[in-house]
Design a protein around this motif. Structure first.
Motif, PDB file in Angstrom:
ATOM      1  N   VAL A 200     -23.500  -9.992 -48.738  1.00  0.00           N
ATOM      2  CA  VAL A 200     -22.429  -9.187 -49.331  1.00  0.00           C
ATOM      3  C   VAL A 200     -22.939  -8.443 -50.562  1.00  0.00           C
ATOM      4  O   VAL A 200     -22.628  -7.268 -50.770  1.00  0.00           O
ATOM      5  N   PHE A 201     -23.738  -9.128 -51.379  1.00  0.00           N
ATOM      6  CA  PHE A 201     -24.330  -8.464 -52.547  1.00  0.00           C
ATOM      7  C   PHE A 201     -25.195  -7.286 -52.123  1.00  0.00           C
ATOM      8  O   PHE A 201     -25.159  -6.215 -52.741  1.00  0.00           O
ATOM      9  N   SER A 202     -25.988  -7.449 -51.075  1.00  0.00           N
ATOM     10  CA  SER A 202     -26.844  -6.369 -50.594  1.00  0.00           C
ATOM     11  C   SER A 202     -26.019  -5.192 -50.103  1.00  0.00           C
ATOM     12  O   SER A 202     -26.393  -4.029 -50.289  1.00  0.00           O
ATOM     13  N   LEU A 203     -24.894  -5.496 -49.484  1.00  0.00           N
ATOM     14  CA  LEU A 203     -24.008  -4.436 -49.008  1.00  0.00           C
ATOM     15  C   LEU A 203     -23.477  -3.599 -50.163  1.00  0.00           C
ATOM     16  O   LEU A 203     -23.525  -2.360 -50.140  1.00  0.00           O
ATOM     17  N   MET A 263     -17.902  -0.696 -45.287  1.00  0.00           N
ATOM     18  CA  MET A 263     -17.032  -1.470 -46.164  1.00  0.00           C
ATOM     19  C   MET A 263     -15.789  -1.961 -45.421  1.00  0.00           C
ATOM     20  O   MET A 263     -15.333  -3.093 -45.624  1.00  0.00           O
ATOM     21  N   MET A 264     -15.241  -1.119 -44.543  1.00  0.00           N
ATOM     22  CA  MET A 264     -14.074  -1.530 -43.756  1.00  0.00           C
ATOM     23  C   MET A 264     -14.426  -2.683 -42.832  1.00  0.00           C
ATOM     24  O   MET A 264     -13.654  -3.636 -42.666  1.00  0.00           O
ATOM     25  N   ASN A 265     -15.596  -2.626 -42.225  1.00  0.00           N
ATOM     26  CA  ASN A 265     -16.024  -3.682 -41.303  1.00  0.00           C
ATOM     27  C   ASN A 265     -16.269  -4.990 -42.036  1.00  0.00           C
ATOM     28  O   ASN A 265     -16.007  -6.074 -41.518  1.00  0.00           O
ATOM     29  N   GLU A 266     -16.772  -4.908 -43.262  1.00  0.00           N
ATOM     30  CA  GLU A 266     -17.027  -6.106 -44.050  1.00  0.00           C
ATOM     31  C   GLU A 266     -15.734  -6.796 -44.460  1.00  0.00           C
ATOM     32  O   GLU A 266     -15.670  -8.031 -44.549  1.00  0.00           O
ATOM     33  N   ASN A 267     -14.687  -6.007 -44.700  1.00  0.00           N
ATOM     34  CA  ASN A 267     -13.438  -6.551 -45.220  1.00  0.00           C
ATOM     35  C   ASN A 267     -12.384  -6.794 -44.136  1.00  0.00           C
ATOM     36  O   ASN A 267     -11.272  -7.200 -44.448  1.00  0.00           O
ATOM     37  N   ARG A 268     -12.706  -6.559 -42.880  1.00  0.00           N
ATOM     38  CA  ARG A 268     -11.717  -6.761 -41.827  1.00  0.00           C
ATOM     39  C   ARG A 268     -11.570  -8.247 -41.492  1.00  0.00           C
ATOM     40  O   ARG A 268     -12.448  -9.066 -41.798  1.00  0.00           O
ATOM     41  N   ASP A 269     -10.487  -8.584 -40.823  1.00  0.00           N
ATOM     42  CA  ASP A 269     -10.232  -9.959 -40.397  1.00  0.00           C
ATOM     43  C   ASP A 269     -11.232 -10.348 -39.315  1.00  0.00           C
ATOM     44  O   ASP A 269     -11.335  -9.676 -38.284  1.00  0.00           O
ATOM     45  N   PRO A 270     -12.010 -11.425 -39.500  1.00  0.00           N
ATOM     46  CA  PRO A 270     -13.002 -11.813 -38.488  1.00  0.00           C
ATOM     47  C   PRO A 270     -12.393 -12.193 -37.155  1.00  0.00           C
ATOM     48  O   PRO A 270     -13.091 -12.229 -36.141  1.00  0.00           O
ATOM     49  N   LYS A 271     -11.095 -12.513 -37.117  1.00  0.00           N
ATOM     50  CA  LYS A 271     -10.439 -12.847 -35.860  1.00  0.00           C
ATOM     51  C   LYS A 271     -10.137 -11.597 -35.034  1.00  0.00           C
ATOM     52  O   LYS A 271      -9.750 -11.715 -33.871  1.00  0.00           O
ATOM     53  N   GLU A 272     -10.312 -10.440 -35.635  1.00  0.00           N
ATOM     54  CA  GLU A 272     -10.006  -9.184 -34.944  1.00  0.00           C
ATOM     55  C   GLU A 272     -11.190  -8.790 -34.054  1.00  0.00           C
ATOM     56  O   GLU A 272     -11.985  -7.920 -34.365  1.00  0.00           O
ATOM     57  N   CYS A 273     -11.284  -9.447 -32.901  1.00  0.00           N
ATOM     58  CA  CYS A 273     -12.451  -9.279 -32.039  1.00  0.00           C
ATOM     59  C   CYS A 273     -12.472  -7.939 -31.325  1.00  0.00           C
ATOM     60  O   CYS A 273     -13.526  -7.465 -30.925  1.00  0.00           O
ATOM     61  N   GLY A 274     -11.304  -7.331 -31.118  1.00  0.00           N
ATOM     62  CA  GLY A 274     -11.259  -6.078 -30.369  1.00  0.00           C
ATOM     63  C   GLY A 274     -11.408  -4.846 -31.228  1.00  0.00           C
ATOM     64  O   GLY A 274     -11.122  -3.741 -30.760  1.00  0.00           O
ATOM     65  N   SER A 275     -11.844  -4.996 -32.443  1.00  0.00           N
ATOM     66  CA  SER A 275     -11.954  -3.857 -33.346  1.00  0.00           C
ATOM     67  C   SER A 275     -13.026  -2.883 -32.870  1.00  0.00           C
ATOM     68  O   SER A 275     -14.062  -3.267 -32.318  1.00  0.00           O
TER      69      SER A 275
END
Length: 335
Positions: A200-203, A263-275
């Motif tokens: 996350v720091f690297s991001l 940034m959106m992908n990093e902060n999305r809900d990990p349960k959202e598999c169909g993103s």
């Protein structure tokens, strides 16, 4: 909590495949990685080979034009040569990435670390050299009198060295945290094995240092250059302003979508598999890399001087080919 077991940190997500697995005892779900892995397998290898060919040809022509027609020790050309070297370093990693995505990582752990580090080094240094060139143009146009005494060869060499040092330090993470792992379904992968907090720091390091900072420098420098050009009686000033607009627009258009989606992908809900965000990250990340591979072509061939140089090279090549054709035809006639 879900983690990517094959992720090349977001600074080089195109080096690995996304494979989602359940890493907790009570999560009760597993994201299916088949679709995105198949997408990467079909989309990325041909795209990498196309970028590789375009970059080698484009950067090679830029080096040829500078060598034949320009002084190598001018400030602008020193920055431009370093920019070309940055792009070539990044370009040389693309065949490895193409093989990895088409099958598995077959090059061993040492090359895993080296290739990802070279990917980051070329990518980061390319961004910083573009930023440095924008700042140098700002000095040359807006503060031309004061800058004329400072813009010398030693100035360019010192700043170029600083850029390489910063880029090298920012690219050391893969040397430490990347390794080769074997998975029953996917074979060998070159993957990030460090802690998620460091990822996350690297991001955020990339987002701030290699996106926000260059973008602010671009906007400020080229805005001041535009005002200065419009305020003078410079011949062809509208063409200069148009060129500046194209450079800023291209940087923003190619580089912004990738960072925003990252940034959106990093902060999305990990349960959202169909993103669709992982797909978008693949596409925008590689479009950004396409720009950073061929940006010297835009910087050089949009300029009238370099266009004239290229015309001269083409005319010379055409005259040589016609002369050889005439000679070969004459020799056949005599025989």
């Amino acid at each position: 909590m879900m983690e990517l077991v094959t992720v090349a940190m977001e600074t080089s997500t195109d080096i690995t495949e996304y494979i989602y697995e359940d890493m907790t005892a009570n999560a009760g779900y597993v994201c299916n990685p088949i679709d995105i892995n198949e997408f990467a397998r079909h989309f990325l290898p041909p795209f990498y080979y196309i970028i590789f060919i375009l970059s080698i040809l484009g950067n090679g022509v830029v080096l040829l034009v500078i060598y034949k027609f320009e002084k190598l020790n001018t400030v602008t050309n020193i920055f431009l040569i370093n920019l070309v070297v940055s792009n070539i370093i990044f370009t040389l990693t693309l065949p490895f990435q193409a093989v990895h995505h088409s099958d598995q990582w077959i090059f061993g752990e040492a090359l895993c670390k080296l290739v990802v580090s070279a990917d980051c080094l070329g990518f980061y240094s390319s961004i910083l050299f573009l930023t440095l060139m924008a700042f140098d143009r700002y000095l040359a146009v807006v503060h031309c009198v004061a800058a004329s005494k400072q813009r010398r060869t030693c100035y360019a060499v010192a700043l170029s060295s600083a850029v390489w040092c910063i880029s090298l330090l920012a690219s050391l993470d893969p040397i430490i945290y990347f390794t080769v792992e074997e998975y029953p379904k996917y074979g060998f992968t070159c993957e990030y094995s460090g802690e998620s907090q460091w990822k996350v720091f690297s991001l955020y390091k990339q987002f701030v240092l290699f996106f926000l900072f260059p973008l602010m420098v671009f906007i400020y420098c080229y805005f001041r250059i535009t005002l200065t050009v419009l305020a003078t009686r410079m011949i062809g000033k509208h063409r200069t302003v148009r060129l500046i607009f194209v450079i800023v627009l291209m940087f923003f258009s190619f580089w912004s979508p990738y960072n925003i989606i990252l940034m959106m992908n990093e902060n999305r809900d990990p349960k959202e598999c169909g993103s669709v965000l992982p797909y978008a990250e693949y596409v925008t990340g590689n479009v950004a890399r396409l720009y950073f591979c061929i940006n010297p072509v835009f910087y050089t061939f949009l300029g009238r001087k370099f266009q004239n140089h290229v015309r001269g090279v083409l005319k010379n090549q055409a005259s040589c080919l016609s002369s050889q054709t005439i000679l070969s035809g004459s020799s056949r006639t005599l025989s």
